[in-house]
Design a protein around this motif. Structure first.
Motif, short mmCIF file in Angstrom:
data_model
loop_
_atom_site.label_atom_id
_atom_site.label_comp_id
_atom_site.label_asym_id
_atom_site.label_seq_id
_atom_site.Cartn_x
_atom_site.Cartn_y
_atom_site.Cartn_z
N ILE A 153 0.82 -1.09 -0.01
CA ILE A 153 0.04 -0.07 -0.14
C ILE A 153 0.75 1.28 -0.08
CG2 ILE A 153 -1.87 1.34 1.22
CD1 ILE A 153 -2.82 -1.46 0.26
N ILE A 154 1.98 1.24 0.61
CA ILE A 154 2.82 2.28 0.67
C ILE A 154 3.32 2.62 -0.72
CG2 ILE A 154 5.05 3.28 1.77
CD1 ILE A 154 4.72 1.29 3.96
N GLU A 155 3.78 1.50 -1.29
CA GLU A 155 4.19 1.75 -2.71
C GLU A 155 3.32 2.42 -3.59
OE1 GLU A 155 5.33 -2.24 -3.44
OE2 GLU A 155 7.26 -1.99 -2.26
N VAL A 156 1.88 2.09 -3.50
CA VAL A 156 0.79 2.83 -4.22
C VAL A 156 0.91 4.16 -3.95
CG1 VAL A 156 -1.59 2.70 -4.73
CG2 VAL A 156 -0.49 0.63 -4.58
N ALA A 157 0.85 4.51 -2.59
CA ALA A 157 0.69 5.98 -2.30
C ALA A 157 1.89 6.77 -2.57
CB ALA A 157 0.72 5.83 -0.47
N GLU A 158 3.04 6.05 -2.78
CA GLU A 158 4.32 6.85 -3.27
C GLU A 158 4.06 7.21 -4.77
OE1 GLU A 158 7.95 7.04 -1.49
OE2 GLU A 158 6.12 7.56 -0.32
N LYS A 159 3.58 6.19 -5.40
CA LYS A 159 3.44 6.39 -6.86
C LYS A 159 2.30 7.28 -7.26
CE LYS A 159 5.03 1.66 -8.51
NZ LYS A 159 4.37 0.63 -8.74
N ARG A 160 0.99 7.38 -6.33
CA ARG A 160 -0.11 8.39 -6.66
C ARG A 160 0.01 9.50 -5.93
NH1 ARG A 160 -4.51 5.15 -8.55
NH2 ARG A 160 -5.39 7.36 -8.51
N GLY A 161 1.15 9.88 -4.99
CA GLY A 161 1.36 11.04 -4.31
C GLY A 161 0.36 11.45 -3.27
N LEU A 162 0.03 10.44 -2.38
CA LEU A 162 -0.63 10.35 -1.25
C LEU A 162 -0.04 10.36 -0.09
CD1 LEU A 162 -3.02 9.42 -3.22
CD2 LEU A 162 -4.17 8.55 -1.39
N TYR A 163 -0.46 10.99 1.17
CA TYR A 163 0.14 10.65 2.31
C TYR A 163 -0.25 9.22 2.79
CZ TYR A 163 1.08 15.71 3.39
OH TYR A 163 1.69 16.89 3.14
N CYS A 164 0.68 8.63 3.32
CA CYS A 164 0.55 7.46 4.06
C CYS A 164 0.87 6.77 5.37
CB CYS A 164 1.29 6.43 3.08
SG CYS A 164 0.96 4.44 3.42
N ILE A 165 0.22 6.07 5.81
CA ILE A 165 0.41 5.59 7.49
C ILE A 165 0.92 4.32 7.38
CG2 ILE A 165 -0.53 5.32 9.76
CD1 ILE A 165 -0.78 8.20 9.16
N GLY A 166 1.99 3.78 7.90
CA GLY A 166 2.58 2.27 7.71
C GLY A 166 2.26 1.63 8.94
N ASN A 167 2.31 0.42 8.51
CA ASN A 167 2.07 -0.62 9.59
C ASN A 167 3.18 -1.54 9.68
OD1 ASN A 167 -0.14 -2.12 11.11
ND2 ASN A 167 0.18 -3.76 9.41
N HIS A 168 3.92 -1.36 10.94
CA HIS A 168 4.98 -2.17 11.37
C HIS A 168 6.10 -1.84 10.65
CE1 HIS A 168 2.19 -4.64 13.86
NE2 HIS A 168 1.41 -4.74 12.80
N VAL A 169 6.34 -0.68 10.12
CA VAL A 169 7.50 -0.31 9.33
C VAL A 169 8.28 0.70 10.53
CG1 VAL A 169 8.26 1.35 7.51
CG2 VAL A 169 6.27 -0.02 7.20
N GLU A 170 9.64 -0.20 10.86
CA GLU A 170 10.33 0.41 11.84
C GLU A 170 11.17 1.83 11.28
OE1 GLU A 170 11.55 -3.19 14.62
OE2 GLU A 170 12.57 -3.04 12.75
#
Length: 368
Positions: A235-252
């Motif tokens: 999901i983070i990778e999609v957000a990066e490509k689409r220019g959205l803010y993202c909240i991660g899950n278990h990303v240290e």
């Protein structure tokens, strides 16, 4: 007379040192027994996928390793075991055949899938992250991760400009509902006008499905912040490509752009050390379940990107302190999406409901 007193005093001193020696010898022996027991203990862990996934399984593995090394316990890992009966049963039976007496099931549906194996081996202690199953030799454990999701919701609700936030959820089970509801309440606590659009993937780790659902949310709902509950970073990778803010899950740590605002995090070492140490010290029956959160710093937000202003961090810190001192995020008037009242002003939703009855969504969730 003097010599008698001197002799008596010497005898008393001698007796004192003998007793002192006996006491310290007993203490030393007890410590030696504890150390020996811990060195002999072998604990088996069953994991869903790769221990280097930069997500759920990697954080689990790091916590397992830290806890076992700290306690002098040997660990046996079996990885890449899907939530399916046959491979899970094979993995667990192999551990039992290898004489392991403690087995930890690190994925939600594991205990349900092998309940007959658990019940037929009362001499083996099982731990699992599921309160929907019960047996004399089974103990539930988990992090109060919903507290961290509430904090992440504060970040999302503060950073959205469209008042539309997206959430890609995995399974329709109580653990996921609980976290999603806490996230929505966090969003609403700082932005009552915000709506949270939800899509379900019915998977923990399916890149194509997760990518498809994230793109559908973006295309149909006008979201500008997206969060998720899956094991990996698709999901983070999609957000990066689409220019959205993202909240991660278990990303240290943030290996993405600053648009990756933060990530929920669990320090599994705190939780694993807690219950393994209790088992070693034969205290595990005193605490049948382990649900640990912000009060022991077992959950929280891993980092903030440069995009998150200090004012938002201050809101998160204030909420975290409130939770640490006993505030339940499921407090006050809470309605579900169908208009039912789940909690009134002055009430809270207790652990029993959070464990086994939260299979509904709070008002403000939209499933397009």
């Amino acid at each position: 007379m003097k010599s008698r007193i001197t002799i008596g005093a010497l005898v008393a001193v001698a007796i004192f040192f003998v007793l002192l020696y006996v006491v310290f010898e007993k203490v030393d022996n007890r410590e030696s027994v504890k150390k020996t027991e811990s060195q002999k203990l072998r604990v088996g862990f069953v994991l869903l996928s790769d221990t280097a996934d930069n997500g759920w399984n990697e954080t689990h593995y790091k916590g397992i390793r830290a806890a076992c090394d700290s306690l002098g316990v040997q660990r046996t890992l079996t990885i890449d075991i899907p939530e399916e009966r046959v491979p899970l049963a094979n993995a667990v039976n192999a551990m039992i055949g290898d004489s392991l007496k403690v087995i930890v099931l690190t994925s939600y549906n594991y205990p349900i899938l092998i309940r007959d194996i658990i019940e037929s081996h009362p001499d083996v202690t099982f731990y699992g992250i599921n309160w929907e199953f019960d047996a004399p030799n089974y103990k539930a454990y988990f992090a109060r991760i919903y507290q961290a999701r509430y904090l992440a919701g504060i970040v999302a609700g503060s950073m959205t400009e469209t008042n539309h936030v997206g959430y890609v959820a995995a399974m329709k089970n109580i653990q996921v509902y609980r976290g999603l509801n806490a996230f929505i309440l966090g969003v609403q606590s700082v932005n009552p006008k915000a709506k949270v659009f939800v899509r379900w993937t019915n998977s923990w780790n399916e890149g194509e499905t997760e990518t498809e659902n994230a793109n559908k949310l973006i295309d149909s709902s006008g979201i500008d912040v997206i969060a998720f509950h899956q094991d990996r970073a698709f999901i983070i990778e999609v957000a990066e490509k689409r220019g959205l803010y993202c909240i991660g899950n278990h990303v240290e740590n943030n290996r993405f752009s600053p648009r990756m605002l933060t990530s929920i995090a669990i320090d599994w070492s705190i939780i694993y050390k807690d219950f393994i140490q209790d088992y070693i010290q034969k205290k595990d029956n005193e605490n049948m379940d382990y649900w640990i959160g912000l009060e022991k710093d077992a959950v929280g937000l891993a980092f903030y990107s440069s995009e998150v202003p200090d004012s938002v961090k201050a809101l998160v810190n204030a909420a975290a302190e409130k939770i640490k001192t006993g505030h339940n995020v499921f407090s006050g008037r809470i309605m579900d999406v169908h208009g039912g009242i789940r909690s009134e002003e002055g009430e809270t939703i207790g652990d029993e409901v959070l464990h086994s009855e939260m299979n509904w969504l709070v008002k403000g969730a939209i499933e397009p």
